[in-house]
Write an enzyme that holds these catalytic residues in place. Sequence first.
Site, PDB file in Angstrom:
ATOM      1  N   CYS A   1       0.858  -1.189   0.000  1.00 36.64           N
ATOM      2  CA  CYS A   1       0.000   0.000   0.000  1.00 36.64           C
ATOM      3  C   CYS A   1       0.898   1.245   0.000  1.00 36.64           C
ATOM      4  O   CYS A   1       1.773   1.389   0.859  1.00 36.64           O
ATOM      5  CB  CYS A   1      -0.882  -0.012   1.244  1.00 36.64           C
TER       6      CYS A   1
ATOM      7  N   CYS B   1       0.487   3.316   3.434  1.00 36.07           N
ATOM      8  CA  CYS B   1       0.953   2.881   4.761  1.00 36.07           C
ATOM      9  C   CYS B   1       2.028   1.802   4.711  1.00 36.07           C
ATOM     10  O   CYS B   1       2.605   1.472   5.740  1.00 36.07           O
ATOM     11  CB  CYS B   1      -0.230   2.387   5.605  1.00 36.07           C
TER      12      CYS B   1
ATOM     13  N   CYS C   1      -7.267  -1.056   1.914  1.00 34.27           N
ATOM     14  CA  CYS C   1      -6.105  -1.601   2.627  1.00 34.27           C
ATOM     15  C   CYS C   1      -6.531  -2.118   4.006  1.00 34.27           C
ATOM     16  O   CYS C   1      -7.263  -1.443   4.726  1.00 34.27           O
ATOM     17  CB  CYS C   1      -5.049  -0.506   2.786  1.00 34.27           C
TER      18      CYS C   1
ATOM     19  N   CYS D   1      -4.698   0.553   6.702  1.00 35.38           N
ATOM     20  CA  CYS D   1      -5.025   1.987   6.803  1.00 35.38           C
ATOM     21  C   CYS D   1      -6.348   2.353   6.151  1.00 35.38           C
ATOM     22  O   CYS D   1      -6.739   3.513   6.171  1.00 35.38           O
ATOM     23  CB  CYS D   1      -3.902   2.825   6.211  1.00 35.38           C
TER      24      CYS D   1
ATOM     25  N   CYS E   1      -8.799  -5.467  -9.161  1.00 37.45           N
ATOM     26  CA  CYS E   1      -8.499  -4.417 -10.127  1.00 37.45           C
ATOM     27  C   CYS E   1      -8.053  -3.177  -9.345  1.00 37.45           C
ATOM     28  O   CYS E   1      -8.872  -2.488  -8.730  1.00 37.45           O
ATOM     29  CB  CYS E   1      -9.767  -4.152 -10.942  1.00 37.45           C
TER      30      CYS E   1
HETATM   31 FE    FE Z   1      -2.552   1.094   3.670  1.00 40.55          FE
END
Ligand code: FE
Length: 182
Positions: A100, A103, A149, A152, A172
Amino acid sequence: MNQIFCRPARTVPLILLFVLSSCNAAPPPTTIQKPGAMTEKQHPVNPYYSRTDTTSLTLSDAVWKEVLSPSVYEVARHGSTEHAFSGKYWDYEGTGSYSCAACGNRLFRSDAKFASSCGWPSFFETLRPNSVLYRKDSSFGMARTEVVCGRCKAHLGHVFDDGPAPTGKRFCMNSIVLDFEP
Ligand code: FE
């Protein structure tokens, strides 16, 4: 005679210099960078980014805006979508993992990435079952499943049921919210 008359002429400038320097108490000027001056190349420092910490991360919108680049912030925190075939990873074939971008949470392995004609990086499974979380998304008159995510809650993209075996899933994703690590 010349020496006597010259003495005051040399002393006065020294006294003036001492007085002026002792009065100059102001600190030297410093350069302060305004937030508005930030560009994409000057990625802000994000002290919350970690590829090992999987504990839930909850920050205010103001903090996210401060620690993310504007384009990552728009997708991750406001659910924007990058244009198809425009992202850096839609046809990328490097071997490694994707985290991510907000984060650092590890999300996907490259061996779960497949060539999709949709124009966004697509994966058939996540790195860990709780790498991501799912939300119902009924925006734009469509019934979709949003993927965020797991650490986060950044918006990453959507998941569909038209992916390849063995899962049949197509995650996607938006390239801008992914960080690739070889
Ligand atoms: Fe994240």
